[in-house]
Design a protein around this motif. Structure first.
Motif, PDB file in Angstrom:
ATOM      1  N   ILE A   1       0.751  -1.280  -0.258  1.00  0.00           N
ATOM      2  CA  ILE A   1      -0.026   0.159   0.038  1.00  0.00           C
ATOM      3  C   ILE A   1       0.875   1.248  -0.234  1.00  0.00           C
ATOM      4  CG2 ILE A   1      -1.564   1.315   1.401  1.00  0.00           C
ATOM      5  CD1 ILE A   1      -2.730  -1.440   2.123  1.00  0.00           C
ATOM      6  N   ILE A   2       1.900   1.298   0.736  1.00  0.00           N
ATOM      7  CA  ILE A   2       2.963   2.404   0.823  1.00  0.00           C
ATOM      8  C   ILE A   2       3.534   2.690  -0.650  1.00  0.00           C
ATOM      9  CG2 ILE A   2       4.935   3.269   1.833  1.00  0.00           C
ATOM     10  CD1 ILE A   2       3.983   2.013   4.463  1.00  0.00           C
ATOM     11  N   THR A   3       3.927   1.487  -1.216  1.00  0.00           N
ATOM     12  CA  THR A   3       4.611   1.577  -2.439  1.00  0.00           C
ATOM     13  C   THR A   3       3.580   2.068  -3.579  1.00  0.00           C
ATOM     14  OG1 THR A   3       5.849  -0.342  -1.879  1.00  0.00           O
ATOM     15  CG2 THR A   3       5.725   0.246  -4.371  1.00  0.00           C
ATOM     16  N   MET A   4       2.282   1.721  -3.407  1.00  0.00           N
ATOM     17  CA  MET A   4       1.334   2.064  -4.430  1.00  0.00           C
ATOM     18  C   MET A   4       0.995   3.823  -4.126  1.00  0.00           C
ATOM     19  SD  MET A   4      -1.644  -0.687  -4.491  1.00  0.00           S
ATOM     20  CE  MET A   4      -1.554  -2.132  -5.110  1.00  0.00           C
ATOM     21  N   ILE A   5       0.997   4.042  -3.010  1.00  0.00           N
ATOM     22  CA  ILE A   5       0.995   5.556  -2.525  1.00  0.00           C
ATOM     23  C   ILE A   5       1.840   6.388  -3.118  1.00  0.00           C
ATOM     24  CG2 ILE A   5       0.720   7.272  -0.827  1.00  0.00           C
ATOM     25  CD1 ILE A   5      -0.948   4.994   0.857  1.00  0.00           C
ATOM     26  N   ILE A   6       3.311   5.987  -2.989  1.00  0.00           N
ATOM     27  CA  ILE A   6       4.459   6.656  -3.358  1.00  0.00           C
ATOM     28  C   ILE A   6       4.435   6.867  -4.901  1.00  0.00           C
ATOM     29  CG2 ILE A   6       6.837   6.599  -3.370  1.00  0.00           C
ATOM     30  CD1 ILE A   6       6.908   5.338  -0.912  1.00  0.00           C
ATOM     31  N   TYR A   7       4.028   5.660  -5.559  1.00  0.00           N
ATOM     32  CA  TYR A   7       3.852   5.517  -6.913  1.00  0.00           C
ATOM     33  C   TYR A   7       2.906   6.537  -7.459  1.00  0.00           C
ATOM     34  CZ  TYR A   7       3.141   3.937 -11.991  1.00  0.00           C
ATOM     35  OH  TYR A   7       3.204   3.907 -13.013  1.00  0.00           O
ATOM     36  N   LEU A   8       1.759   6.718  -6.804  1.00  0.00           N
ATOM     37  CA  LEU A   8       0.839   7.425  -7.386  1.00  0.00           C
ATOM     38  C   LEU A   8       1.149   9.198  -7.189  1.00  0.00           C
ATOM     39  CD1 LEU A   8      -2.542   5.573  -6.532  1.00  0.00           C
ATOM     40  CD2 LEU A   8      -1.352   6.054  -8.758  1.00  0.00           C
ATOM     41  N   LYS A   9       1.971   9.300  -6.165  1.00  0.00           N
ATOM     42  CA  LYS A   9       2.446  10.608  -6.039  1.00  0.00           C
ATOM     43  C   LYS A   9       3.178  10.873  -6.972  1.00  0.00           C
ATOM     44  CE  LYS A   9       1.667  11.291  -0.925  1.00  0.00           C
ATOM     45  NZ  LYS A   9       2.085  11.574   0.110  1.00  0.00           N
ATOM     46  N   ARG A  10       4.213  10.038  -7.362  1.00  0.00           N
ATOM     47  CA  ARG A  10       5.127  10.499  -8.570  1.00  0.00           C
ATOM     48  C   ARG A  10       4.581  10.521  -9.685  1.00  0.00           C
ATOM     49  NH1 ARG A  10      10.357   7.241  -6.102  1.00  0.00           N
ATOM     50  NH2 ARG A  10      10.607   8.506  -4.127  1.00  0.00           N
ATOM     51  N   HIS A  11       3.614   9.509 -10.161  1.00  0.00           N
ATOM     52  CA  HIS A  11       2.986   9.514 -11.310  1.00  0.00           C
ATOM     53  C   HIS A  11       1.607   9.833 -11.117  1.00  0.00           C
ATOM     54  CE1 HIS A  11       6.440   6.750 -11.531  1.00  0.00           C
ATOM     55  NE2 HIS A  11       6.485   7.340 -12.757  1.00  0.00           N
ATOM     56  N   PRO A  12       1.262  11.242 -11.245  1.00  0.00           N
ATOM     57  CA  PRO A  12      -0.052  11.619 -11.044  1.00  0.00           C
ATOM     58  C   PRO A  12      -1.211  11.161 -12.098  1.00  0.00           C
ATOM     59  CG  PRO A  12       1.240  13.557 -11.166  1.00  0.00           C
ATOM     60  CD  PRO A  12       2.028  12.402 -11.400  1.00  0.00           C
ATOM     61  N   GLY A  13      -0.843  11.146 -13.175  1.00  0.00           N
ATOM     62  CA  GLY A  13      -1.778  10.563 -14.181  1.00  0.00           C
ATOM     63  C   GLY A  13      -2.185   9.258 -14.240  1.00  0.00           C
ATOM     64  N   GLY A  14      -1.520   8.322 -13.468  1.00  0.00           N
ATOM     65  CA  GLY A  14      -1.645   7.032 -13.256  1.00  0.00           C
ATOM     66  C   GLY A  14      -1.297   6.021 -14.329  1.00  0.00           C
ATOM     67  N   SER A  15      -0.674   6.654 -15.481  1.00  0.00           N
ATOM     68  CA  SER A  15       0.088   5.957 -16.645  1.00  0.00           C
ATOM     69  C   SER A  15       1.116   5.061 -16.211  1.00  0.00           C
ATOM     70  CB  SER A  15       0.182   6.898 -17.692  1.00  0.00           C
ATOM     71  OG  SER A  15       1.325   7.907 -17.410  1.00  0.00           O
ATOM     72  N   PRO A  16       0.963   3.945 -16.694  1.00  0.00           N
ATOM     73  CA  PRO A  16       2.014   2.993 -16.494  1.00  0.00           C
ATOM     74  C   PRO A  16       3.544   3.273 -17.058  1.00  0.00           C
ATOM     75  CG  PRO A  16       0.721   1.986 -18.124  1.00  0.00           C
ATOM     76  CD  PRO A  16      -0.004   3.376 -17.776  1.00  0.00           C
ATOM     77  N   VAL A  17       4.443   3.015 -16.675  1.00  0.00           N
ATOM     78  CA  VAL A  17       5.940   3.564 -17.001  1.00  0.00           C
ATOM     79  C   VAL A  17       6.514   2.407 -18.175  1.00  0.00           C
ATOM     80  CG1 VAL A  17       8.369   3.923 -16.406  1.00  0.00           C
ATOM     81  CG2 VAL A  17       6.439   4.379 -14.784  1.00  0.00           C
ATOM     82  N   VAL A  18       6.670   2.803 -19.129  1.00  0.00           N
ATOM     83  CA  VAL A  18       7.232   2.017 -20.134  1.00  0.00           C
ATOM     84  C   VAL A  18       8.678   1.899 -20.255  1.00  0.00           C
ATOM     85  CG1 VAL A  18       6.969   1.524 -22.785  1.00  0.00           C
ATOM     86  CG2 VAL A  18       4.985   2.499 -21.396  1.00  0.00           C
TER      87      VAL A  18
END
Length: 91
Positions: free
Chosen positions: A74-91
């Motif tokens: 859950i912490i990892t998801m929150i950090i990911y969403l803060k760094r990528h606000p659009g929610g688009s996957p990293v390619v």
């Protein structure tokens, strides 16, 4: 049945607390994480004093590990969403 339910909830709360403290310990940097590791240790000692049976101790440890993993995800998801606000996957 009431005593088993009460013990089950107590085991769940202790293991959730220990898992949360371990997840916070692994997430923070610096000297403050020592506080959370000590809190997890205190929770474990208090639990082991209260419940002397091996089976309840094993359940406590397994549930604490499970809660630790879930909270870290859950912490990892929150950090990911803060760094990528659009929610688009990293390619």
């Amino acid at each position: 049945m009431g005593e088993r339910l009460k013990n089950g909830l107590i085991i769940l709360l202790y293991s959730m607390g220990a898992g949360l403290m371990l997840a916070i310990f692994s997430s923070l940097r610096g000297g403050i994480n020592i506080v959370f590791s000590l809190l997890a240790l205190i929770i474990g000692v208090l639990f082991f004093r209260k419940f002397p049976k091996i089976s309840t101790r094993i359940i406590f440890i397994l549930l604490a590990i499970l809660f630790f993993l879930l909270i870290v995800i859950i912490i990892t998801m929150i950090i990911y969403l803060k760094r990528h606000p659009g929610g688009s996957p990293v390619v």
